[in-house]
Design an enzyme around this catalytic site. Structure first.
Site, PDB file in Angstrom:
ATOM      1  N   LYS A   1      -5.908  -6.945  -8.778  1.00 14.09           N
ATOM      2  CA  LYS A   1      -5.928  -8.237  -8.327  1.00 14.09           C
ATOM      3  C   LYS A   1      -5.897  -9.387  -9.446  1.00 14.09           C
ATOM      4  CE  LYS A   1      -7.108  -7.385  -3.828  1.00 14.09           C
ATOM      5  NZ  LYS A   1      -8.059  -7.299  -2.791  1.00 14.09           N
TER       6      LYS A   1
ATOM      7  N   ARG B   1     -10.697   0.809  -2.534  1.00 13.23           N
ATOM      8  CA  ARG B   1      -9.019   0.569  -2.265  1.00 13.23           C
ATOM      9  C   ARG B   1      -8.374   0.323  -3.451  1.00 13.23           C
ATOM     10  NH1 ARG B   1      -4.940  -2.949  -1.419  1.00 13.23           N
ATOM     11  NH2 ARG B   1      -3.647  -2.605   0.588  1.00 13.23           N
TER      12      ARG B   1
HETATM   13  N1  PMM Z   1      -6.261  -6.178  -0.384  1.00 14.61           N
HETATM   14  C1  PMM Z   1      -5.018  -6.232  -0.260  1.00 14.61           C
HETATM   15  C2  PMM Z   1      -4.588  -5.597   0.954  1.00 14.61           C
HETATM   16  N2  PMM Z   1      -5.190  -5.123   1.963  1.00 14.61           N
HETATM   17  N3  PMM Z   1      -7.337  -4.372   2.399  1.00 14.61           N
HETATM   18  C3  PMM Z   1      -8.567  -4.380   2.442  1.00 14.61           C
HETATM   19  N4  PMM Z   1      -9.758  -3.969   3.511  1.00 14.61           N
HETATM   20  N5  PMM Z   1      -9.334  -5.022   1.320  1.00 14.61           N
HETATM   21  C4  PMM Z   1      -8.648  -5.476   0.406  1.00 14.61           C
HETATM   22  O1  PMM Z   1      -9.094  -5.945  -0.810  1.00 14.61           O
HETATM   23  C5  PMM Z   1      -7.225  -5.438   0.571  1.00 14.61           C
HETATM   24  C6  PMM Z   1      -6.726  -5.072   1.701  1.00 14.61           C
HETATM   25  C7  PMM Z   1      -4.163  -6.857  -1.180  1.00 14.61           C
HETATM   26  O2  PMM Z   1      -3.743  -5.962  -2.185  1.00 14.61           O
HETATM   27  P1  PMM Z   1      -2.394  -5.332  -2.130  1.00 14.61           P
HETATM   28  O3  PMM Z   1      -1.137  -6.244  -2.199  1.00 14.61           O
HETATM   29  O4  PMM Z   1      -2.257  -4.411  -3.381  1.00 14.61           O
HETATM   30  O5  PMM Z   1      -2.131  -4.156  -1.028  1.00 14.61           O
END
Ligand code: PMM
Length: 277
Positions: free
Chosen positions: A214, A253
């Site tokens: 992030k 995650r």
């Molecule tokens: N962050 C992203 C997408 N989905 N879901 C949960 N539960 N927690 C998160 O912090 C989260 C998520 C954004 O990151 P990405 O674009 O790399 O998927």
């Protein structure tokens, strides 16, 4: 030593995710990537068809379904635990029919009024993340001026989400909460949450945390005005993996499952005192 967190490996079937947009847009590429993450040690695969990067516009529901359903079907058929990363009840329903057993809703049900009812009926586990607004205007909502700042606000807003989930019939043992790093949060808000997760843990539900790649890590590591590139933030995420594992979070995650798994293996080995004289 708390139990080792589960690793949720990210499979973004999107053209525009900030972390890996476009790399796994073809179903075969996404499926192969998911299998690689399982080989690296992922416990759950999180399949998403909508980018939530700041400023992103939403895909049509048909597009989102077309992206995630074939990938979920193939990976669930392997016997892998599959989560669908969606804010739409219709997509959650189709994903569960295709074999997903976890619904990961970054909006905690706020984006789609049908979501909680669909999850309640589905029997799936439900990850409810702290969220305030869609990506195209979430920056406007990154204000936490009340007493206790961002930590108290996230705790109170998640507690209210939990009430609506329980009222909709989602049993408590299916609920996982997530502080939502980077979602309507400025850099300092993410750090404050990471510094003090205890009030969220006190809500009594398992916690999932997504810090991987992030922008707050990019900002930390980069020079002023030019964040470190997305693919070069992994060591910082490894530091957070160790920290969060020691705090007993339920799941992490992550994009680079191998790196996170290596860190967890070190912690597990240290906790195994079988080699004491
Ligand atoms: N962050 C992203 C997408 N989905 N879901 C949960 N539960 N927690 C998160 O912090 C989260 C998520 C954004 O990151 P990405 O674009 O790399 O998927």
């Amino acid at each position: 030593m708390p139990t080792t967190p589960l690793l949720m490996g990210v499979v973004n079937v999107t053209p525009d995710s900030f972390s890996d947009g476009g790399r796994w847009l073809e179903p075969d590429a996404a499926i192969a990537h998911g299998r690689e993450l399982v080989a690296d040690g992922a416990d759950i695969l999180d399949i998403g068809g909508e980018s939530t990067r700041p400023g992103a516009t939403r895909p049509l529901v048909e597009e989102e379904l077309g992206r995630v359903v074939p990938v979920i079907t193939a990976l669930a058929a392997d016997g892998t635990t599959v989560s669908v990363d969606t804010m739409r009840a219709e997509v959650a329903e189709a994903a569960v029919a295709a074999g997903a057993t976890v619904v990961n809703d970054v909006s905690g049900g706020l984006a789609d009024p049908r979501m909680h009812a669909v999850v309640a009926r589905s029997g799936a586990s439900y990850v409810a993340m702290h969220w305030r607004a869609h990506a195209d205007h979430m920056r406007d909502f990154a204000v936490y001026d009340g007493p206790g700042g961002v930590v108290a606000a996230v705790r109170d807003e998640l507690a209210r989400r939990v009430e609506t989930m329980l009222a909709a019939g989602i049993e408590a043992d299916r609920i996982v909460l997530d502080p939502g790093l980077g979602f309507a949060k400025r850099q300092e808000h993410n750090w404050e949450l990471l510094r003090d997760l205890q009030p969220l843990r006190d809500l009594g539900f398992p916690l999932l945390v997504g810090a991987s790649r992030k922008s707050f890590l990019g900002r930390l590591l980069g020079a002023a005005g030019s964040p470190r590139a997305v693919g070069e933030r992994e060591h910082a995420n490894t530091a957070l993996t160790v920290l969060l594992a020691q705090q007993g979070v339920w799941g992490l995650r992550v994009h680079d499952v191998r790196a996170a798994k290596d860190a967890l293996r070190v912690l597990e080995r240290l906790a195994d005192e079988g080699d004491r004289p």
